[in-house]
Design an enzyme around this catalytic site. Sequence first.
Site, PDB file in Angstrom:
ATOM      1  N   ARG A 159      41.124  45.046 -18.222  1.00 56.45           N
ATOM      2  CA  ARG A 159      39.933  45.462 -18.958  1.00 56.45           C
ATOM      3  C   ARG A 159      40.380  46.439 -20.040  1.00 56.45           C
ATOM      4  O   ARG A 159      41.386  47.135 -19.903  1.00 56.45           O
ATOM      5  CB  ARG A 159      38.909  46.114 -18.032  1.00 56.45           C
ATOM      6  CG  ARG A 159      39.410  47.342 -17.301  1.00 56.45           C
ATOM      7  CD  ARG A 159      38.458  47.783 -16.227  1.00 56.45           C
ATOM      8  NE  ARG A 159      38.914  48.996 -15.559  1.00 56.45           N
ATOM      9  CZ  ARG A 159      38.604  49.325 -14.320  1.00 56.45           C
ATOM     10  NH1 ARG A 159      37.864  48.520 -13.584  1.00 56.45           N
ATOM     11  NH2 ARG A 159      39.034  50.457 -13.797  1.00 56.45           N
ATOM     12  N   SER A 204      34.195  44.823  -7.634  1.00 54.35           N
ATOM     13  CA  SER A 204      32.927  44.346  -8.166  1.00 54.35           C
ATOM     14  C   SER A 204      33.072  43.853  -9.603  1.00 54.35           C
ATOM     15  O   SER A 204      33.851  44.400 -10.388  1.00 54.35           O
ATOM     16  CB  SER A 204      31.884  45.473  -8.114  1.00 54.35           C
ATOM     17  OG  SER A 204      31.630  45.862  -6.781  1.00 54.35           O
ATOM     18  N   GLY A 249       2.952 -15.086   7.892  1.00 49.39           N
ATOM     19  CA  GLY A 249       2.359 -14.640   9.148  1.00 49.39           C
ATOM     20  C   GLY A 249       3.386 -14.330  10.214  1.00 49.39           C
ATOM     21  O   GLY A 249       4.573 -14.659  10.104  1.00 49.39           O
ATOM     22  N   ARG A 293       0.817  -1.227   0.000  1.00 45.64           N
ATOM     23  CA  ARG A 293       0.000   0.000   0.000  1.00 45.64           C
ATOM     24  C   ARG A 293       0.849   1.276   0.000  1.00 45.64           C
ATOM     25  O   ARG A 293       0.327   2.364  -0.207  1.00 45.64           O
ATOM     26  CB  ARG A 293      -0.952  -0.004   1.200  1.00 45.64           C
ATOM     27  CG  ARG A 293      -2.171  -0.891   0.991  1.00 45.64           C
ATOM     28  CD  ARG A 293      -3.065  -0.893   2.214  1.00 45.64           C
ATOM     29  NE  ARG A 293      -2.566  -1.784   3.258  1.00 45.64           N
ATOM     30  CZ  ARG A 293      -3.101  -1.888   4.476  1.00 45.64           C
ATOM     31  NH1 ARG A 293      -4.140  -1.135   4.799  1.00 45.64           N
ATOM     32  NH2 ARG A 293      -2.594  -2.719   5.358  1.00 45.64           N
ATOM     33  N   ASN A 320      -4.971  -5.415  20.016  1.00 45.38           N
ATOM     34  CA  ASN A 320      -3.603  -5.933  20.114  1.00 45.38           C
ATOM     35  C   ASN A 320      -2.669  -5.022  19.334  1.00 45.38           C
ATOM     36  O   ASN A 320      -2.911  -4.732  18.161  1.00 45.38           O
ATOM     37  CB  ASN A 320      -3.568  -7.356  19.547  1.00 45.38           C
ATOM     38  CG  ASN A 320      -2.160  -7.890  19.435  1.00 45.38           C
ATOM     39  OD1 ASN A 320      -1.318  -7.616  20.284  1.00 45.38           O
ATOM     40  ND2 ASN A 320      -1.906  -8.663  18.394  1.00 45.38           N
ATOM     41  N   GLY A 325      -6.525  -6.505  15.549  1.00 50.25           N
ATOM     42  CA  GLY A 325      -7.017  -7.669  16.276  1.00 50.25           C
ATOM     43  C   GLY A 325      -7.577  -7.235  17.617  1.00 50.25           C
ATOM     44  O   GLY A 325      -7.039  -6.336  18.274  1.00 50.25           O
ATOM     45  N   ASN A 329      37.602  40.878   1.233  1.00 54.10           N
ATOM     46  CA  ASN A 329      36.270  41.328   0.811  1.00 54.10           C
ATOM     47  C   ASN A 329      36.083  41.007  -0.673  1.00 54.10           C
ATOM     48  O   ASN A 329      36.914  41.378  -1.510  1.00 54.10           O
ATOM     49  CB  ASN A 329      36.106  42.829   1.037  1.00 54.10           C
ATOM     50  CG  ASN A 329      34.674  43.290   0.786  1.00 54.10           C
ATOM     51  OD1 ASN A 329      33.829  43.270   1.673  1.00 54.10           O
ATOM     52  ND2 ASN A 329      34.407  43.716  -0.436  1.00 54.10           N
TER      53      ASN A 329
END
Length: 459
Positions: A439, A404, A77, A15, A169, A139, A376
């Site tokens: 850059r 940055s 069982g 299930r 039970n 049970g 940083n």
Amino acid sequence: MRLAAVVLAAGKGTRMKSGLPKVLHRVCGRPMVEHVLLAVRKIGVQKTVLVVGHQGDLVAELVGDKAETAYQAEQLGTAHALLQCRDALKNFNGDIMVVCGDTPLLRHQTLSQLHTEHSRSGSAATVLTAVLNDPAGYGRVIRNTAGGIMKIVEQKDAAPAELAVSEINTGVYCFKAEGLFEALSEIRSDNAQGEYYLTDIIEYYIARGESVGAVIAGDAAEIMGINDRCQLAVAEKVLRRRILDRLMMSGVAVMDPASTFIDDTVHIGADSIIYPFTFIEGKSKIGENCTIGPSSRLFNATLGCRVNVQNSVIVESRVADGCNIGPFAYIRPGCVLEKDAKVGDFVELKNSRLGEGSKVPHLSYVGDAEVGRGSNIGAGTITCNYDGENKWRTKIGEHAFIGSNTNLVAPVVVGDGSITGAGSTITKDVPPGALGVARDKQRNIEGWAKRKKISVKID
């Protein structure tokens, strides 16, 4: 009296609609069978035997050396399951407790009470029972006019009058080891299911003049067995509240227990505050005076004291005292944040070490990197750690300042006290105390936009 435990965990659990054995489904961070094994261990058993069947190798692998394993090749069982332990327990002298592997809410205090009463009474068997408002599916415990137990009857075999009984039970028993397996061999399968019921051993003992006792569980919720995912969710809710109550009684503030999810395997120090919509999972460990959440997830994370985490995710990483994280940070596996480090908003860290007092305040990716203390990392910084074939590391020294929008193309080293210019793409090492700039020089071309007939509309 010496005590052994048998945990019945052979069922498939159809299930659950799952490829996983039922007892391996998790409840608050642990497979449900592990909750049961922990409960029996806490009552001081000398020996534990786990009965496995469906995908038994998977269950046995999880349990490892926590229990011996007995295999039930066919599920015929509960009595048949217990009979498979004959060899493992043939020389055991004492009592044998039988519990079900799908009852993760069972407390060790209740099991201890059962064994104490069993030892005191000298009964051949003692049954843990419970009284339910709706006993359907269980049970029924049938007593005589003097209140003694006559038998236990399974629901499918019960008469209408027996179905009206509310005492059920739980599937938890304590037996004298002496004669138990001989009695099990006498049980027959002439019932609606064609199975060998362990409940039939009660009638067997009574018919032979042996005494059978019972202990009624104080909290009926403990005996809940898990058969489907709906019941799994109910058990999760009950156990989660127990965990939160335990934490709150130890000095942790949980702002809203209804929206806080903490695994049973988690440790949190006193005076920490947990805000709503927070998940703390796995073997996470949190120190004292921390603030976690709202809307955070920690998995196998180790946090020191005075750590603040807002709206963030931390996975398999270590965070030292005084760190601040978030909001909206993602700290992936393998990260180490040293004392007083800061990881701000929209920052992702992966397999990196951030030195004491260093900061990555916002909008950055730092992966496969070593950052010294007091450095940083400016907004928009990226460590370019993957070249399409291999991952490479970036090393940033102490008291460095990364401008940055810097791209650090690994492998690369930025020395102590050095600086990178904003917008740079750093492909070569920057010596200590140097400025690294990479850059193009800016050019302004007059009239270019007009010649291209580009217009900018400003609202």
